[in-house]
Structure formats: structure tokens, C-alpha cells
Design a protein around this motif. Structure first.
Motif, PDB file in Angstrom:
ATOM      1  N   CYS A  54      -6.447  31.424 -21.229  1.00  0.00           N
ATOM      2  CA  CYS A  54      -5.235  31.723 -21.986  1.00  0.00           C
ATOM      3  C   CYS A  54      -4.812  30.505 -22.797  1.00  0.00           C
ATOM      4  N   SER A  55      -4.382  30.735 -24.038  1.00  0.00           N
ATOM      5  CA  SER A  55      -3.847  29.643 -24.850  1.00  0.00           C
ATOM      6  C   SER A  55      -2.373  29.887 -25.200  1.00  0.00           C
ATOM      7  N   LYS A  56      -1.790  30.919 -24.586  1.00  0.00           N
ATOM      8  CA  LYS A  56      -0.382  31.235 -24.819  1.00  0.00           C
ATOM      9  C   LYS A  56       0.505  30.238 -24.078  1.00  0.00           C
ATOM     10  N   GLY A  57       1.646  29.946 -24.627  1.00  0.00           N
ATOM     11  CA  GLY A  57       2.604  29.063 -23.978  1.00  0.00           C
ATOM     12  C   GLY A  57       3.381  29.779 -22.892  1.00  0.00           C
ATOM     13  N   HIS A  58       3.721  29.058 -21.831  1.00  0.00           N
ATOM     14  CA  HIS A  58       4.461  29.632 -20.710  1.00  0.00           C
ATOM     15  C   HIS A  58       5.343  28.568 -20.059  1.00  0.00           C
ATOM     16  N   ILE A  59       6.330  29.051 -19.352  1.00  0.00           N
ATOM     17  CA  ILE A  59       7.001  28.293 -18.312  1.00  0.00           C
ATOM     18  C   ILE A  59       6.652  29.050 -17.036  1.00  0.00           C
ATOM     19  N   VAL A  60       5.954  28.385 -16.120  1.00  0.00           N
ATOM     20  CA  VAL A  60       5.481  29.033 -14.900  1.00  0.00           C
ATOM     21  C   VAL A  60       6.088  28.308 -13.701  1.00  0.00           C
ATOM     22  N   HIS A  61       6.861  29.039 -12.903  1.00  0.00           N
ATOM     23  CA  HIS A  61       7.494  28.463 -11.718  1.00  0.00           C
ATOM     24  C   HIS A  61       6.926  29.143 -10.477  1.00  0.00           C
ATOM     25  N   CYS A  62       6.447  28.345  -9.543  1.00  0.00           N
ATOM     26  CA  CYS A  62       5.850  28.848  -8.306  1.00  0.00           C
ATOM     27  C   CYS A  62       6.955  29.126  -7.279  1.00  0.00           C
ATOM     28  N   LEU A  63       7.117  30.386  -6.939  1.00  0.00           N
ATOM     29  CA  LEU A  63       8.146  30.794  -5.983  1.00  0.00           C
ATOM     30  C   LEU A  63       7.653  30.753  -4.543  1.00  0.00           C
ATOM     31  N   GLU A  64       6.407  31.174  -4.322  1.00  0.00           N
ATOM     32  CA  GLU A  64       5.826  31.218  -2.979  1.00  0.00           C
ATOM     33  C   GLU A  64       4.339  30.922  -3.091  1.00  0.00           C
ATOM     34  N   GLY A  65       3.799  30.215  -2.109  1.00  0.00           N
ATOM     35  CA  GLY A  65       2.367  29.945  -2.064  1.00  0.00           C
ATOM     36  C   GLY A  65       1.990  28.782  -2.959  1.00  0.00           C
ATOM     37  N   GLU A  66       0.719  28.781  -3.381  1.00  0.00           N
ATOM     38  CA  GLU A  66       0.243  27.755  -4.310  1.00  0.00           C
ATOM     39  C   GLU A  66      -0.923  28.300  -5.111  1.00  0.00           C
ATOM     40  N   PHE A  67      -1.160  27.649  -6.261  1.00  0.00           N
ATOM     41  CA  PHE A  67      -2.249  28.070  -7.128  1.00  0.00           C
ATOM     42  C   PHE A  67      -2.783  26.870  -7.887  1.00  0.00           C
ATOM     43  N   ILE A  68      -3.925  27.074  -8.496  1.00  0.00           N
ATOM     44  CA  ILE A  68      -4.558  26.038  -9.296  1.00  0.00           C
ATOM     45  C   ILE A  68      -4.525  26.480 -10.751  1.00  0.00           C
ATOM     46  N   SER A  69      -4.095  25.578 -11.618  1.00  0.00           N
ATOM     47  CA  SER A  69      -4.191  25.800 -13.052  1.00  0.00           C
ATOM     48  C   SER A  69      -5.371  24.966 -13.541  1.00  0.00           C
ATOM     49  N   GLU A  70      -6.402  25.652 -14.008  1.00  0.00           N
ATOM     50  CA  GLU A  70      -7.613  24.997 -14.507  1.00  0.00           C
ATOM     51  C   GLU A  70      -7.527  24.910 -16.020  1.00  0.00           C
ATOM     52  N   LYS A  80       2.413  23.938  -6.155  1.00  0.00           N
ATOM     53  CA  LYS A  80       2.909  24.500  -4.908  1.00  0.00           C
ATOM     54  C   LYS A  80       4.312  25.048  -5.101  1.00  0.00           C
ATOM     55  N   GLU A  81       4.788  25.757  -4.098  1.00  0.00           N
ATOM     56  CA  GLU A  81       6.126  26.334  -4.110  1.00  0.00           C
ATOM     57  C   GLU A  81       7.151  25.303  -4.579  1.00  0.00           C
ATOM     58  N   GLY A  82       7.967  25.695  -5.546  1.00  0.00           N
ATOM     59  CA  GLY A  82       9.002  24.822  -6.082  1.00  0.00           C
ATOM     60  C   GLY A  82       8.581  24.022  -7.298  1.00  0.00           C
ATOM     61  N   MET A  83       7.285  24.068  -7.659  1.00  0.00           N
ATOM     62  CA  MET A  83       6.793  23.320  -8.826  1.00  0.00           C
ATOM     63  C   MET A  83       6.713  24.235 -10.041  1.00  0.00           C
ATOM     64  N   THR A  84       6.795  23.622 -11.232  1.00  0.00           N
ATOM     65  CA  THR A  84       6.792  24.337 -12.502  1.00  0.00           C
ATOM     66  C   THR A  84       5.864  23.643 -13.477  1.00  0.00           C
ATOM     67  N   TYR A  85       5.162  24.416 -14.301  1.00  0.00           N
ATOM     68  CA  TYR A  85       4.479  23.801 -15.448  1.00  0.00           C
ATOM     69  C   TYR A  85       4.972  24.451 -16.729  1.00  0.00           C
ATOM     70  N   ILE A  86       4.889  23.681 -17.804  1.00  0.00           N
ATOM     71  CA  ILE A  86       5.332  24.118 -19.126  1.00  0.00           C
ATOM     72  C   ILE A  86       4.246  23.755 -20.120  1.00  0.00           C
ATOM     73  N   VAL A  87       3.913  24.695 -21.012  1.00  0.00           N
ATOM     74  CA  VAL A  87       2.944  24.426 -22.074  1.00  0.00           C
ATOM     75  C   VAL A  87       3.293  25.302 -23.275  1.00  0.00           C
ATOM     76  N   SER A  88       3.141  24.762 -24.480  1.00  0.00           N
ATOM     77  CA  SER A  88       3.407  25.512 -25.706  1.00  0.00           C
ATOM     78  C   SER A  88       2.183  26.336 -26.111  1.00  0.00           C
ATOM     79  N   ASP A  89       2.404  27.318 -26.967  1.00  0.00           N
ATOM     80  CA  ASP A  89       1.304  28.112 -27.515  1.00  0.00           C
ATOM     81  C   ASP A  89       0.261  27.188 -28.139  1.00  0.00           C
ATOM     82  N   ASP A  90      -0.990  27.481 -27.896  1.00  0.00           N
ATOM     83  CA  ASP A  90      -2.138  26.788 -28.488  1.00  0.00           C
ATOM     84  C   ASP A  90      -2.235  25.300 -28.142  1.00  0.00           C
TER      85      ASP A  90
END
Length: 116
Positions: A54-70, A80-90
Motif C-alpha cells: 500500500c502507498s496510501k497515507g494512514h494514521i494507524v493506532h494499535c488498540l489490541e495486540g501487535e503487528f508488523i509494518s513492513e 504494539k498496543e497503544g502505538m501509532t504510525y503516520i504516513v502520507s500518501d505516496d
């Protein structure tokens, strides 16, 4: 100045879930679409790997669990829970995966695009 979005409350229990198959596992989305703004409650199953980059911009906030952004360059970030990432389109190519499942709040829309 007119407000584009009036005050509102979202009761996520009343928002329909849609199912999206990953490369492995499943994602379930509950989506609110407003003018220029999309808000999603997203759950990934155990073993989920996104089926696309995906190259779309997002604000992603982890509510439960954990994940990897590759990232497209091969680097990874564990969120992990409580963390957020932000990225603009493209601004990057990224995809998500999770070993044990995760619940996310994802916000995106026109405000994530580059302005001239």
C-alpha cells in the motif's frame, strides 16, 4: 466557515463488518466514509499477511495486540498496543502482518495527500 463534518458519535457495534482475504489470514473492516475522510476499525486474524503493498497515507493506532509494518525497502517496525504510525500518501510502500491477531483504528483521507 461551514463545518464539513458535524458532531457525531460512532457506535462500532452498529457498523457492519466486511471481510477481506489477505495473502494469508483475514481482515475484517468496519468502515465509516465521510466526505474526504475514511475511519475504519480493522481486525486482522492470527497469521494475517496483507495481500498487497500500500502507498496510501494512514494514521494507524494499535488498540489490541501487535503487528508488523513492513516497508518496501525490507525494513520492519513492530507496533504494539497503544502505538501509532503516520504516513502520507505516496511517502512509502508498506504492508501489515500479525502473528497473533490485532485490532486497529485506521484514519485516512484527502488530508494525507501532498498539497501544491
Amino acid at each position: 466557515m461551514k463545518n464539513l463534518i458535524d458532531f457525531r458519535v460512532i457506535n462500532w457495534d452498529q457498523v457492519p463488518r466486511t471481510e477481506h482475504a489477505g495473502e494469508s489470514g483475514t481482515a475484517w473492516w468496519q468502515t465509516i466514509q465521510l466526505p474526504g475522510l475514511r475511519i475504519r476499525m480493522v481486525e486482522y486474524s492470527k497469521g494475517y499477511i496483507a495481500d498487497h503493498w500500500c502507498s496510501k497515507g494512514h494514521i494507524v493506532h494499535c488498540l489490541e495486540g501487535e503487528f508488523i509494518s513492513e516497508m518496501g525497502d525490507g525494513s520492519t517496525t513492530n507496533l504494539k498496543e497503544g502505538m501509532t504510525y503516520i504516513v502520507s500518501d505516496d511517502a512509502s510502500s508498506h504492508r501489515s502482518s500479525t502473528e497473533n491477531g490485532v485490532k486497529l483504528l485506521i484514519v485516512d483521507g484527502d488530508f494525507m495527500k501532498e498539497t501544491p
